[in-house]
Each structure stands twice: as C-alpha cells, then as structure tokens.
Design an enzyme around this catalytic site. Structure first.
Site, PDB file in Angstrom:
ATOM      1  CD  GLU A  97     -34.028 -65.964  18.304  1.00  0.00           C
ATOM      2  OE1 GLU A  97     -33.169 -65.132  18.630  1.00  0.00           O
ATOM      3  OE2 GLU A  97     -35.251 -65.701  18.248  1.00  0.00           O
ATOM      4  CB  CYS A 110     -24.059 -66.094  14.905  1.00  0.00           C
ATOM      5  SG  CYS A 110     -24.182 -65.810  16.675  1.00  0.00           S
ATOM      6  CB  CYS A 117     -27.872 -67.965  28.771  1.00  0.00           C
ATOM      7  SG  CYS A 117     -26.122 -67.829  29.235  1.00  0.00           S
ATOM      8  CB  CYS A 121     -24.455 -60.759  30.071  1.00  0.00           C
ATOM      9  SG  CYS A 121     -23.263 -62.104  30.257  1.00  0.00           S
ATOM     10  CB  CYS A 124     -27.054 -60.632  26.773  1.00  0.00           C
ATOM     11  SG  CYS A 124     -27.471 -62.120  25.865  1.00  0.00           S
ATOM     12  N   GLY A 168     -26.564 -68.865  24.900  1.00  0.00           N
ATOM     13  CA  GLY A 168     -25.868 -69.790  25.797  1.00  0.00           C
ATOM     14  C   GLY A 168     -24.382 -69.501  25.945  1.00  0.00           C
ATOM     15  CB  SER A 200     -17.822 -65.763  21.885  1.00  0.00           C
ATOM     16  OG  SER A 200     -17.920 -64.621  22.684  1.00  0.00           O
ATOM     17  CG  HIS A 225     -18.789 -56.482  27.150  1.00  0.00           C
ATOM     18  ND1 HIS A 225     -18.504 -56.299  25.818  1.00  0.00           N
ATOM     19  CD2 HIS A 225     -19.442 -57.669  27.219  1.00  0.00           C
ATOM     20  CE1 HIS A 225     -18.960 -57.321  25.120  1.00  0.00           C
ATOM     21  NE2 HIS A 225     -19.532 -58.167  25.946  1.00  0.00           N
ATOM     22  CB  CYS A 342     -23.816 -58.712  19.056  1.00  0.00           C
ATOM     23  SG  CYS A 342     -22.728 -59.504  20.194  1.00  0.00           S
TER      24      CYS A 342
HETATM   25  S1  SF4 Z   1     -23.943 -62.736  26.589  1.00  0.00           S
HETATM   26 FE1  SF4 Z   1     -23.772 -64.960  26.308  1.00  0.00          FE
HETATM   27  S2  SF4 Z   1     -23.230 -65.699  28.366  1.00  0.00           S
HETATM   28 FE2  SF4 Z   1     -24.058 -63.624  28.672  1.00  0.00          FE
HETATM   29  S3  SF4 Z   1     -26.254 -63.973  29.066  1.00  0.00           S
HETATM   30 FE3  SF4 Z   1     -26.001 -63.627  26.854  1.00  0.00          FE
HETATM   31  S4  SF4 Z   1     -25.896 -65.672  25.999  1.00  0.00           S
HETATM   32 FE4  SF4 Z   1     -25.458 -65.866  28.195  1.00  0.00          FE
END
Ligand code: SF4
Length: 356
Positions: A97, A110, A117, A121, A124, A168, A200, A225, A342
């Site tokens: 995406e 973006c 990934c 996190c 996410c 990623g 980032s 964070h 995000c």
């Molecule tokens: S915030 Fe970035 S590094 Fe963390 S799981 Fe999501 S895509 Fe991966």
C-alpha cells in the site's frame, strides 16, 4: 533469442554501466544504453514500445532480453479528507500500500519498503502481517511515480514530499532503500531534493549509525512512542534489542556525522504513555541531540486494544514539552475512514488481476 519471461533480465536492476556492457555484448552502441536508461528512470517509461526515439529493431531486441517489472495500481480509495490510499500490485502478485496525503502547501507520498513487516509494533496493522520480501529500489520508485501522477491528475499539484512510513521497516531493507533515494534524487531520475524525503524507522541502532557513516542528506524520523524501556518494550518489541540507551548513542553518532536534526514520532495512547511522567521522560530523551517531536493522533486497529488519548491529555502533554523548549507539532491523522492513516496499512483485499 530469449523469450521465456522468467529468463529475461529485470532491466532496472542494472546500473548504467552494467546496461552499457550488456548493450556492447548485444552489438549495440553504448550511447543507446544511456537513452534507454533515461526512458526507464527520468521518463518513468514502463514499456519498451513507448520509447519513441529507439528503432523498432532495438525495441524488439529489448523485449526479447529484458523485462520491466513495474508496479501497477490494483485499487484506490479516496477519503473524505482527500487522502488517497492505493493498493499496488507487484510483478509477482504481492500487494503493498502507498498513500497520497494532500495537506495545505504539501503533497506527500507515503511509500512502503517491504511486503509486510518482520517487526511487531503492537499498534500497527502491518506488524500483524508476515514479512514476505523486501521491495526492490524500482518498486519503491514506482510508488512515488504513480502517486505523483495521481497528485497531478486529481489535485493539479505535483508531489512535494516523500515519507518512507508505509509498510515495512526501511532500515531492514537498507541497500534498496538507499538505491531508491539515489534514483529519486538523481538528476537522471526524479530530481527531487533529499530534504523533501523522510525515512522513518522503528529504531535499529546499528543501521542508524550506518546512515551516519553514509552521510545521508534526507531526514530521519524515529517512531519513539515511549522514552522508557519497559513501556517501549511492550509497544515495540524491537526495543528489547535496541534499548533507548543504544538508540540515543546511535542518534548522537548519526547527528555528529550528518548534522541533521531528528524527528521523534510519538503516538499518545490513552492510559499507556500519556502522563506527565511520560512527557518528562520524553523531554529528557530530547536533550540528546537537536530534534523535534511530532505528536500523532492514533487510529485504532482491530487487532490492538490501544485507544487514542483525549484532547485534554494530548494538549497537556504537548504544553509540557513546549515549556521545556522542545519543538512540538500536533499531527491530525488523515484518511482514517479508509484505513490509510498512520499504523493502519494492511492488505485486506485480493489482487484484481483483470486490472493489471
Ligand atoms: S510500525 Fe513500521 S516497523 Fe513497526 S510493524 Fe508497522 S510497518 Fe513494521
């Protein structure tokens, strides 16, 4: 003659010199390779047939020996705030995406750097997907090209900024990320300023140092964070191998080499990292090197129990940081209604093969 698609060479995996060598072996003049290189990168041409100053004979030869593995738009969704989320399909049918974020005075793309990934996190959506593979430099480049076209067609304005904040961890696909930036910023590429690019990271200390050694000119953002190891370990397990001490040391090294200030991204989760104690820890972390803090609104995802902190808490948090002399920006989320904000990127659909 080499007609089997899988035996053909991915032409954009070759640098100019390697392409010239191939041309000489094919009995072609090396200046032709330069022309083709320009078509491939500067003009972002996805078909040998469209290379109008190249003879039909050479175009046929190119088709027989090489392939252009370009990225295509699989589907797009437009948010009420005009953010456009794209699902892109890769040559091997993987989906990723990329998002166009129009804000006053800016058109930001973006882009993703990996399929899925490997980091986890907790806030996410991508972190709940398996990492399938790294993106090649041209696959990152193509996202920029396609989103730029979308910005011009839909809003009459070209892209002004690029953020590597999609799916990623860019620093775990280091060589390809660097090569994509080189092509995006090169005069014979998209010729964009590196100052308009932000990479980032979730925080890979060793690779942050490498960015310093490579004296990169683009901006670096760290998804922080929490400025407390115990909390950060639970939000971002990568912190277990890359503690705040290790990150601070790497960032200081990076700053000493590049003189680039760093941006810390901080999502305020209700009851998790929203207290004044958390703000104090963040302010202390900010003392390590010149930086700014982006406080980002959270967009809940189905898998996680985090919720966005209330307005009052966010404002008190930001006010505390400001009082400490820290440069703070509050960032409203964009594209929430289409899961483009995000932390919300995750493939929820199948490839629409008919559109490819
Ligand atoms: S915030 Fe970035 S590094 Fe963390 S799981 Fe999501 S895509 Fe991966």
């Amino acid at each position: 003659m080499n007609n089997n698609a899988k035996d053909k060479i991915d032409i954009r995996s070759l640098g100019l010199e390697a392409l010239q060598e191939h041309f000489i072996r094919m009995g072609e003049k090396s200046f032709r390779a330069k022309q083709i290189y320009e078509w491939l990168w500067k003009k972002s041409c996805f078909s040998f047939n469209e290379m109008s100053n190249i003879s039909k004979e050479l175009r046929t030869k190119l088709d027989e020996n090489f392939v252009i593995n370009n990225v295509k738009i699989n589907s797009s969704q437009v948010s009420a705030d005009k953010t456009i989320k794209n699902s892109f399909i890769l040559h091997d049918t993987h989906l990723i995406e990329g998002v166009l974020i129009p804000t006053p005075g800016r058109m930001t793309a973006c882009v993703s750097s990996q399929v899925g990934c490997s980091l986890t996190c907790k806030f996410c959506a991508t972190g709940y997907m398996e990492r399938k593979r790294n993106l090649n430099p041209d696959e990152i480049y193509d996202q920029v090209v396609l989103i730029d076209k979308q910005a011009r067609e839909n809003y009459g304005i070209p892209l002004s900024n690029i953020v590597y904040m999609g799916m990623g961890e860019p620093l775990l696909n280091y060589a390809n990320m660097m090569k994509s930036v080189e092509r995006i910023t090169a005069e014979d590429g998209l010729n964009m300023s590196p100052k308009r690019i932000t990479v980032s990271t979730a925080g890979i200390a060793k690779m942050i140092k490498k960015l310093g050694d490579d004296q990169v000119k683009f901006n670096l953002a760290l998804s922080l964070h929490a400025a407390n190891d115990e909390k950060r370990n639970t939000i971002m397990p990568i912190n277990e191998q890359n503690s705040l001490k290790a990150l601070a040391e790497a960032l200081k090294y990076y700053y000493a080499k590049t003189k680039n200030p760093v941006t810390y991204e901080y999502i305020i989760f209700d009851g998790v990292n929203d207290g004044i104690q958390d703000a104090m820890e963040l302010a202390k972390f900010c003392k390590h090197l010149p930086c700014k803090v982006n406080i980002i609104e959270y967009n809940p995802i189905a898998f996680a129990s985090y919720i966005n902190a209330g307005e009052d808490k966010v404002e008190a948090f930001a006010a505390y940081l400001q009082k400490q002399g820290i440069n703070v920006h509050l960032r409203r989320s964009r594209g929430k209604d289409i899961d483009a904000a995000c932390g919300q990127l995750a493939i929820k659909e199948k490839a629409k093969v008919s559109e490819v």
